[in-house]
Enzyme design. Structure first.
Site, PDB file in Angstrom:
ATOM      1  N   PRO A   9       0.782  -1.224   0.000  1.00  0.00           N
ATOM      2  CA  PRO A   9       0.000   0.000   0.000  1.00  0.00           C
ATOM      3  C   PRO A   9       0.823   1.289   0.000  1.00  0.00           C
ATOM      4  O   PRO A   9       1.820   1.394   0.718  1.00  0.00           O
ATOM      5  CB  PRO A   9      -0.800  -0.094   1.312  1.00  0.00           C
ATOM      6  CG  PRO A   9      -0.914  -1.548   1.573  1.00  0.00           C
ATOM      7  CD  PRO A   9       0.342  -2.167   1.033  1.00  0.00           C
ATOM      8  N   ASN A  10       0.377   2.208  -0.806  1.00  0.00           N
ATOM      9  CA  ASN A  10       0.892   3.585  -0.873  1.00  0.00           C
ATOM     10  C   ASN A  10       2.266   3.727  -1.541  1.00  0.00           C
ATOM     11  O   ASN A  10       2.743   4.844  -1.718  1.00  0.00           O
ATOM     12  CB  ASN A  10       0.908   4.242   0.521  1.00  0.00           C
ATOM     13  CG  ASN A  10      -0.475   4.272   1.126  1.00  0.00           C
ATOM     14  OD1 ASN A  10      -1.401   4.782   0.499  1.00  0.00           O
ATOM     15  ND2 ASN A  10      -0.651   3.707   2.309  1.00  0.00           N
ATOM     16  N   ARG A  17       4.401  11.167  -1.677  1.00  0.00           N
ATOM     17  CA  ARG A  17       4.224  10.916  -0.250  1.00  0.00           C
ATOM     18  C   ARG A  17       5.506  11.214   0.523  1.00  0.00           C
ATOM     19  O   ARG A  17       6.588  10.731   0.170  1.00  0.00           O
ATOM     20  CB  ARG A  17       3.758   9.471   0.010  1.00  0.00           C
ATOM     21  CG  ARG A  17       4.819   8.416  -0.085  1.00  0.00           C
ATOM     22  CD  ARG A  17       4.314   7.004   0.140  1.00  0.00           C
ATOM     23  NE  ARG A  17       3.997   6.691   1.516  1.00  0.00           N
ATOM     24  CZ  ARG A  17       4.139   5.469   2.050  1.00  0.00           C
ATOM     25  NH1 ARG A  17       4.584   4.454   1.305  1.00  0.00           N
ATOM     26  NH2 ARG A  17       3.829   5.253   3.292  1.00  0.00           N
ATOM     27  N   TYR A  22      10.744   9.368   1.943  1.00  0.00           N
ATOM     28  CA  TYR A  22      10.823   8.376   0.861  1.00  0.00           C
ATOM     29  C   TYR A  22      11.536   8.884  -0.394  1.00  0.00           C
ATOM     30  O   TYR A  22      11.704   8.117  -1.350  1.00  0.00           O
ATOM     31  CB  TYR A  22       9.414   7.898   0.496  1.00  0.00           C
ATOM     32  CG  TYR A  22       8.713   7.206   1.654  1.00  0.00           C
ATOM     33  CD1 TYR A  22       9.187   5.985   2.130  1.00  0.00           C
ATOM     34  CD2 TYR A  22       7.611   7.777   2.281  1.00  0.00           C
ATOM     35  CE1 TYR A  22       8.565   5.354   3.215  1.00  0.00           C
ATOM     36  CE2 TYR A  22       6.978   7.148   3.353  1.00  0.00           C
ATOM     37  CZ  TYR A  22       7.461   5.940   3.804  1.00  0.00           C
ATOM     38  OH  TYR A  22       6.851   5.309   4.861  1.00  0.00           O
ATOM     39  N   ASN A  73       8.210  -5.405  -0.412  1.00  0.00           N
ATOM     40  CA  ASN A  73       8.053  -4.263   0.489  1.00  0.00           C
ATOM     41  C   ASN A  73       6.566  -4.198   0.803  1.00  0.00           C
ATOM     42  O   ASN A  73       5.784  -3.666   0.014  1.00  0.00           O
ATOM     43  CB  ASN A  73       8.533  -2.967  -0.164  1.00  0.00           C
ATOM     44  CG  ASN A  73       8.403  -1.787   0.795  1.00  0.00           C
ATOM     45  OD1 ASN A  73       7.745  -1.890   1.836  1.00  0.00           O
ATOM     46  ND2 ASN A  73       9.017  -0.667   0.455  1.00  0.00           N
ATOM     47  N   ALA A  76       2.853  -0.625   5.032  1.00  0.00           N
ATOM     48  CA  ALA A  76       2.358  -0.698   6.411  1.00  0.00           C
ATOM     49  C   ALA A  76       1.882  -2.107   6.788  1.00  0.00           C
ATOM     50  O   ALA A  76       1.843  -2.445   7.985  1.00  0.00           O
ATOM     51  CB  ALA A  76       1.220   0.298   6.608  1.00  0.00           C
ATOM     52  N   HIS A  79       3.683  -4.347   9.377  1.00  0.00           N
ATOM     53  CA  HIS A  79       3.592  -4.228  10.833  1.00  0.00           C
ATOM     54  C   HIS A  79       2.412  -4.977  11.442  1.00  0.00           C
ATOM     55  O   HIS A  79       2.317  -5.082  12.654  1.00  0.00           O
ATOM     56  CB  HIS A  79       3.546  -2.740  11.209  1.00  0.00           C
ATOM     57  CG  HIS A  79       4.577  -1.923  10.471  1.00  0.00           C
ATOM     58  ND1 HIS A  79       5.924  -2.180  10.578  1.00  0.00           N
ATOM     59  CD2 HIS A  79       4.461  -0.899   9.573  1.00  0.00           C
ATOM     60  CE1 HIS A  79       6.594  -1.336   9.793  1.00  0.00           C
ATOM     61  NE2 HIS A  79       5.726  -0.551   9.177  1.00  0.00           N
ATOM     62  N   ASP A  86       1.691 -15.764   7.085  1.00  0.00           N
ATOM     63  CA  ASP A  86       1.268 -17.163   6.873  1.00  0.00           C
ATOM     64  C   ASP A  86       1.434 -17.575   5.412  1.00  0.00           C
ATOM     65  O   ASP A  86       1.829 -18.706   5.116  1.00  0.00           O
ATOM     66  CB  ASP A  86      -0.198 -17.347   7.288  1.00  0.00           C
ATOM     67  CG  ASP A  86      -0.356 -17.455   8.797  1.00  0.00           C
ATOM     68  OD1 ASP A  86       0.666 -17.603   9.502  1.00  0.00           O
ATOM     69  OD2 ASP A  86      -1.507 -17.388   9.271  1.00  0.00           O
ATOM     70  N   GLU A  97      12.789  -8.983   2.536  1.00  0.00           N
ATOM     71  CA  GLU A  97      11.940  -7.859   2.946  1.00  0.00           C
ATOM     72  C   GLU A  97      12.735  -6.570   2.765  1.00  0.00           C
ATOM     73  O   GLU A  97      13.846  -6.448   3.287  1.00  0.00           O
ATOM     74  CB  GLU A  97      11.562  -8.063   4.421  1.00  0.00           C
ATOM     75  CG  GLU A  97      10.709  -6.962   4.993  1.00  0.00           C
ATOM     76  CD  GLU A  97      10.510  -7.129   6.509  1.00  0.00           C
ATOM     77  OE1 GLU A  97      10.788  -8.226   7.064  1.00  0.00           O
ATOM     78  OE2 GLU A  97      10.095  -6.148   7.142  1.00  0.00           O
ATOM     79  N   HIS A  99      12.655  -2.241   2.847  1.00  0.00           N
ATOM     80  CA  HIS A  99      11.999  -0.972   3.196  1.00  0.00           C
ATOM     81  C   HIS A  99      12.866   0.180   2.752  1.00  0.00           C
ATOM     82  O   HIS A  99      14.081   0.173   2.990  1.00  0.00           O
ATOM     83  CB  HIS A  99      11.753  -0.875   4.707  1.00  0.00           C
ATOM     84  CG  HIS A  99      10.854  -1.950   5.189  1.00  0.00           C
ATOM     85  ND1 HIS A  99       9.499  -1.932   4.976  1.00  0.00           N
ATOM     86  CD2 HIS A  99      11.130  -3.113   5.818  1.00  0.00           C
ATOM     87  CE1 HIS A  99       8.972  -3.044   5.464  1.00  0.00           C
ATOM     88  NE2 HIS A  99       9.938  -3.781   5.982  1.00  0.00           N
ATOM     89  N   SER A 101      12.697   3.268   3.897  1.00  0.00           N
ATOM     90  CA  SER A 101      13.104   4.045   5.072  1.00  0.00           C
ATOM     91  C   SER A 101      13.672   3.116   6.142  1.00  0.00           C
ATOM     92  O   SER A 101      13.488   1.897   6.077  1.00  0.00           O
ATOM     93  CB  SER A 101      11.893   4.805   5.624  1.00  0.00           C
ATOM     94  OG  SER A 101      10.917   3.889   6.098  1.00  0.00           O
ATOM     95  N   ARG A 106      12.000   5.202  13.217  1.00  0.00           N
ATOM     96  CA  ARG A 106      10.758   5.968  13.076  1.00  0.00           C
ATOM     97  C   ARG A 106       9.814   5.677  14.255  1.00  0.00           C
ATOM     98  O   ARG A 106      10.278   5.381  15.336  1.00  0.00           O
ATOM     99  CB  ARG A 106      10.138   5.662  11.703  1.00  0.00           C
ATOM    100  CG  ARG A 106      11.077   6.050  10.543  1.00  0.00           C
ATOM    101  CD  ARG A 106      10.485   5.744   9.183  1.00  0.00           C
ATOM    102  NE  ARG A 106       9.245   6.514   8.972  1.00  0.00           N
ATOM    103  CZ  ARG A 106       8.370   6.257   7.999  1.00  0.00           C
ATOM    104  NH1 ARG A 106       8.617   5.266   7.150  1.00  0.00           N
ATOM    105  NH2 ARG A 106       7.275   6.970   7.886  1.00  0.00           N
ATOM    106  N   ARG A 110       6.527   0.954  13.757  1.00  0.00           N
ATOM    107  CA  ARG A 110       7.261   0.527  12.552  1.00  0.00           C
ATOM    108  C   ARG A 110       8.452  -0.375  12.868  1.00  0.00           C
ATOM    109  O   ARG A 110       9.051  -0.976  11.982  1.00  0.00           O
ATOM    110  CB  ARG A 110       7.741   1.741  11.751  1.00  0.00           C
ATOM    111  CG  ARG A 110       6.619   2.534  11.147  1.00  0.00           C
ATOM    112  CD  ARG A 110       7.137   3.625  10.221  1.00  0.00           C
ATOM    113  NE  ARG A 110       6.180   4.709  10.150  1.00  0.00           N
ATOM    114  CZ  ARG A 110       5.152   4.751   9.294  1.00  0.00           C
ATOM    115  NH1 ARG A 110       4.971   3.795   8.422  1.00  0.00           N
ATOM    116  NH2 ARG A 110       4.308   5.775   9.314  1.00  0.00           N
TER     117      ARG A 110
HETATM  118  C1  DQA Z   1       7.876   1.298   4.192  1.00  0.00           C
HETATM  119  C2  DQA Z   1       7.842   1.537   5.698  1.00  0.00           C
HETATM  120  C3  DQA Z   1       6.452   1.289   6.264  1.00  0.00           C
HETATM  121  O1  DQA Z   1       6.446   1.533   7.647  1.00  0.00           O
HETATM  122  C4  DQA Z   1       5.452   2.222   5.591  1.00  0.00           C
HETATM  123  O2  DQA Z   1       4.157   1.946   6.065  1.00  0.00           O
HETATM  124  C5  DQA Z   1       5.515   2.170   4.118  1.00  0.00           C
HETATM  125  C6  DQA Z   1       6.820   2.107   3.474  1.00  0.00           C
HETATM  126  C7  DQA Z   1       9.230   1.661   3.581  1.00  0.00           C
HETATM  127  O3  DQA Z   1       9.493   1.263   2.455  1.00  0.00           O
HETATM  128  O4  DQA Z   1      10.027   2.362   4.218  1.00  0.00           O
HETATM  129  O5  DQA Z   1       4.500   2.255   3.430  1.00  0.00           O
HETATM  130  O6  DQA Z   1       7.648  -0.092   3.941  1.00  0.00           O
END
Ligand code: DQA
Length: 145
Positions: A9-10, A17, A22, A73, A76, A79, A86, A97, A99, A101, A106, A110
């Protein structure tokens, strides 16, 4: 080698954003960089993004056997998505995995990754270079199924 890259997401809003966290490059720029870099490694990548937990799970369930590794990635969902945890535990697809950031530096929520235990490696706080590092890791033949 075929690598699946899934962004949660996002992440489609990169560039817009919170650029102080980011960066100012867009999601399309991320994809362009990854396609170009993967080509130099002779890796075929498939990059997907969804704002929906169930779609991410459906993709992993349907397509895991077509790939040698997954770069994930989860945004959110990292978390709190025990459903993604699963799913990753259910399929034999080595997963890194990533990320953008440094989630440890943070907000407290997170710092927790519920998917971490199903991943072979975590890369945090390196921006786009984190995905490159993950591709390099797979290219070297590490943990390939
Ligand atoms: C993220 C870190 C997450 O906490 C956040 O919700 C994101 C981006 C990152 O790439 O730093 O959407 O996964």
């Amino acid at each position: 080698m075929n690598i699946l890259i899934i962004n949660g997401p996002n992440l489609n809003l990169l560039g817009l954003r919170e650029p102080h966290i980011y960066g100012s490059s867009s999601y399309n720029e991320l994809c362009t960089q990854l396609f170009a870099y993967a080509k130099t490694l002779d890796i075929i990548i498939d990059i997907r993004q969804s704002n929906h937990e169930g779609i991410i799970i459906d993709w992993i369930q349907a397509d895991w056997s077509k790939f040698d590794g997954l770069i994930l990635n989860p945004g959110a969902l990292t978390h709190y998505s025990y459903a993604i945890l699963d799913c990753l535990k259910a399929v034999p697809l080595p997963t890194i995995e990533v990320h953008l950031s440094d989630t440890d530096a943070r907000e407290p929520f997170r710092k927790i990754s519920v998917v971490k235990d199903a991943c072979i490696k975590q890369i945090k706080g390196k921006g786009f270079a984190g995905y490159i590092e993950a591709l390099d890791y797979f290219a070297k033949g590490n943990d390939i199924k």
